[in-house]
Scaffold this motif. Structure first.
Motif, PDB file in Angstrom:
ATOM      1  N   VAL A 164       0.867  -1.174   0.000  1.00  0.00           N
ATOM      2  CA  VAL A 164       0.000   0.000   0.000  1.00  0.00           C
ATOM      3  C   VAL A 164       0.906   1.226   0.000  1.00  0.00           C
ATOM      4  O   VAL A 164       1.807   1.327   0.833  1.00  0.00           O
ATOM      5  CB  VAL A 164      -0.922   0.036   1.233  1.00  0.00           C
ATOM      6  CG1 VAL A 164      -1.842   1.261   1.178  1.00  0.00           C
ATOM      7  CG2 VAL A 164      -1.746  -1.240   1.326  1.00  0.00           C
ATOM      8  N   PRO A 165       0.721   2.164  -0.926  1.00  0.00           N
ATOM      9  CA  PRO A 165       1.557   3.373  -0.938  1.00  0.00           C
ATOM     10  C   PRO A 165       1.351   4.181   0.340  1.00  0.00           C
ATOM     11  O   PRO A 165       0.333   4.044   1.015  1.00  0.00           O
ATOM     12  CB  PRO A 165       1.039   4.151  -2.159  1.00  0.00           C
ATOM     13  CG  PRO A 165       0.223   3.195  -2.948  1.00  0.00           C
ATOM     14  CD  PRO A 165      -0.310   2.176  -1.971  1.00  0.00           C
ATOM     15  N   PRO A 166       2.323   5.037   0.696  1.00  0.00           N
ATOM     16  CA  PRO A 166       2.158   5.896   1.878  1.00  0.00           C
ATOM     17  C   PRO A 166       0.805   6.584   1.883  1.00  0.00           C
ATOM     18  O   PRO A 166       0.404   7.231   0.915  1.00  0.00           O
ATOM     19  CB  PRO A 166       3.309   6.889   1.737  1.00  0.00           C
ATOM     20  CG  PRO A 166       4.382   6.094   1.052  1.00  0.00           C
ATOM     21  CD  PRO A 166       3.645   5.226   0.068  1.00  0.00           C
ATOM     22  N   THR A 167       0.092   6.405   3.002  1.00  0.00           N
ATOM     23  CA  THR A 167      -1.297   6.861   3.118  1.00  0.00           C
ATOM     24  C   THR A 167      -1.507   7.534   4.462  1.00  0.00           C
ATOM     25  O   THR A 167      -0.998   7.075   5.485  1.00  0.00           O
ATOM     26  CB  THR A 167      -2.255   5.652   3.003  1.00  0.00           C
ATOM     27  OG1 THR A 167      -2.040   4.982   1.751  1.00  0.00           O
ATOM     28  CG2 THR A 167      -3.710   6.086   3.101  1.00  0.00           C
ATOM     29  N   SER A 168      -2.267   8.614   4.468  1.00  0.00           N
ATOM     30  CA  SER A 168      -2.602   9.294   5.718  1.00  0.00           C
ATOM     31  C   SER A 168      -4.014   9.847   5.604  1.00  0.00           C
ATOM     32  O   SER A 168      -4.652   9.768   4.554  1.00  0.00           O
ATOM     33  CB  SER A 168      -1.604  10.419   6.006  1.00  0.00           C
ATOM     34  OG  SER A 168      -1.813  10.955   7.305  1.00  0.00           O
ATOM     35  N   VAL A 169      -4.517  10.376   6.697  1.00  0.00           N
ATOM     36  CA  VAL A 169      -5.800  11.098   6.701  1.00  0.00           C
ATOM     37  C   VAL A 169      -5.555  12.436   7.360  1.00  0.00           C
ATOM     38  O   VAL A 169      -4.777  12.548   8.305  1.00  0.00           O
ATOM     39  CB  VAL A 169      -6.907  10.317   7.435  1.00  0.00           C
ATOM     40  CG1 VAL A 169      -7.283   9.056   6.671  1.00  0.00           C
ATOM     41  CG2 VAL A 169      -6.493   9.953   8.864  1.00  0.00           C
ATOM     42  N   ARG A 170      -6.222  13.462   6.850  1.00  0.00           N
ATOM     43  CA  ARG A 170      -6.044  14.784   7.438  1.00  0.00           C
ATOM     44  C   ARG A 170      -7.245  15.656   7.134  1.00  0.00           C
ATOM     45  O   ARG A 170      -7.994  15.404   6.182  1.00  0.00           O
ATOM     46  CB  ARG A 170      -4.763  15.437   6.951  1.00  0.00           C
ATOM     47  CG  ARG A 170      -4.702  15.700   5.473  1.00  0.00           C
ATOM     48  CD  ARG A 170      -3.320  16.185   5.063  1.00  0.00           C
ATOM     49  NE  ARG A 170      -2.981  17.467   5.654  1.00  0.00           N
ATOM     50  CZ  ARG A 170      -1.727  17.935   5.778  1.00  0.00           C
ATOM     51  NH1 ARG A 170      -0.710  17.188   5.377  1.00  0.00           N
ATOM     52  NH2 ARG A 170      -1.490  19.122   6.297  1.00  0.00           N
TER      53      ARG A 170
END
Length: 286
Positions: free
Chosen positions: A88-94
């Motif tokens: 999974v590619p680098p993932t974040s929530v913001r």
């Protein structure tokens, strides 16, 4: 992935972010307008980087739009493989101001009452990849040991999260002749998602041969570790009309995935969702 993952995680998760330009990623998806943006994003004033930006619906719990599932998938893979082999590619929530999102998504709305913010999944846009109908090539699996390793890692991951969306474009392979990496870039229909007609190829185990070290990691995994890593994934506190990211605290309601209490929004996998991951892990080992 052309930059260090730790640097990308910091950029996506906490650095000042400005969308320079954006367009709808896939204008038509099964007859409906896609809300996912392919965006040029500048972090801390640096040159723009291609990023997937997907705004959440009200409450952050709509079908195929559950930000906590995308984040949980990204964190779960870390228990199974090293960073350089991530699927999974680098993932974040913001939180992104509504005014900024409105420039590119006219129908977007604030996610939670009390603020003018939109909760978004932000994910690094992979480079030098292809989008085949299916990333599993049986003949290549038998002849290319490194590619087979990556496929095995991918399949363990998709099985554990109960992936239910094998639509074209959700699985990607790197454009190299040998030892290609494979990626799952959309993991929103997984975990406790309801029945889906979007394709469930990767919900089951498709290969009979797996990397021994991946299996060894799975054997060492405990349910307590899953709860510790996935129970609380992100947290925000309401300050002056905006939700500000804070360090995740104690789980406010383990039976829920999205938790709101006294100006705090917290999200993670519920106790039941984590239990399902644990049950699938034990079934696979048996």
């Amino acid at each position: 992935i052309t930059l260090p993952v730790a640097e990308l995680e910091r950029m996506l998760g906490s650095e000042p972010m400005q969308i320079v330009d954006a367009k709808v990623s896939r204008p038509k998806l099964q007859g409906a307008v896609d809300i996912t943006l392919k965006a040029d994003v500048s972090f801390s004033g640096r040159p723009p980087l291609l990023v997937k930006v997907r705004p959440a619906d009200r409450g952050a719990q709509a079908f195929n739009n559950v930000p906590r599932y995308d984040l949980a998938a990204y964190e779960l893979q870390k228990l199974l493989m090293d960073t350089e082999e991530s699927v999974v590619p680098p993932t974040s929530v913001r939180m992104v101001p509504l005014t900024e999102m409105k420039r590119y998504s006219s129908d977007v709305k604030t996610t939670f009452p009390g603020s003018d913010d939109v909760l978004c999944v932000v994910q690094y846009w992979l480079q030098d990849v292809t989008v085949p109908q299916d990333v599993l090539f049986p003949e290549r699996f038998e002849s290319d040991a490194l590619y087979a390793r990556h496929i095995g890692q991918l399949n363990v991951f998709t099985y554990l999260i109960g992936h239910r969306d094998s639509n074209l474009g959700n699985f990607i392979v790197s454009a190299v002749p040998e030892g290609a990496r494979v990626f799952s870039i959309d993991n929103g229909v997984a975990f406790a998602s309801g029945g889906s007609d979007r394709g469930e190829l990767w919900r089951s185990m498709r290969v009979k041969r797996l990397p021994a070290d991946t299996v060894a990691r799975l054997r060492k995994l405990t349910e307590a570790e899953l709860n510790s890593r996935l129970g609380v994934l992100a947290e925000w506190k309401l300050e002056n009309g905006h939700y500000v990211a804070v360090a995740p605290g104690e789980n406010l309601r383990p039976k829920s995935g999205v938790r709101r209490k006294e100006g705090v929004v917290q999200m993670g996998l519920s106790h039941g969702e984590i239990g399902s991951v644990w049950s699938r892990a034990q079934k696979l080992l048996r």
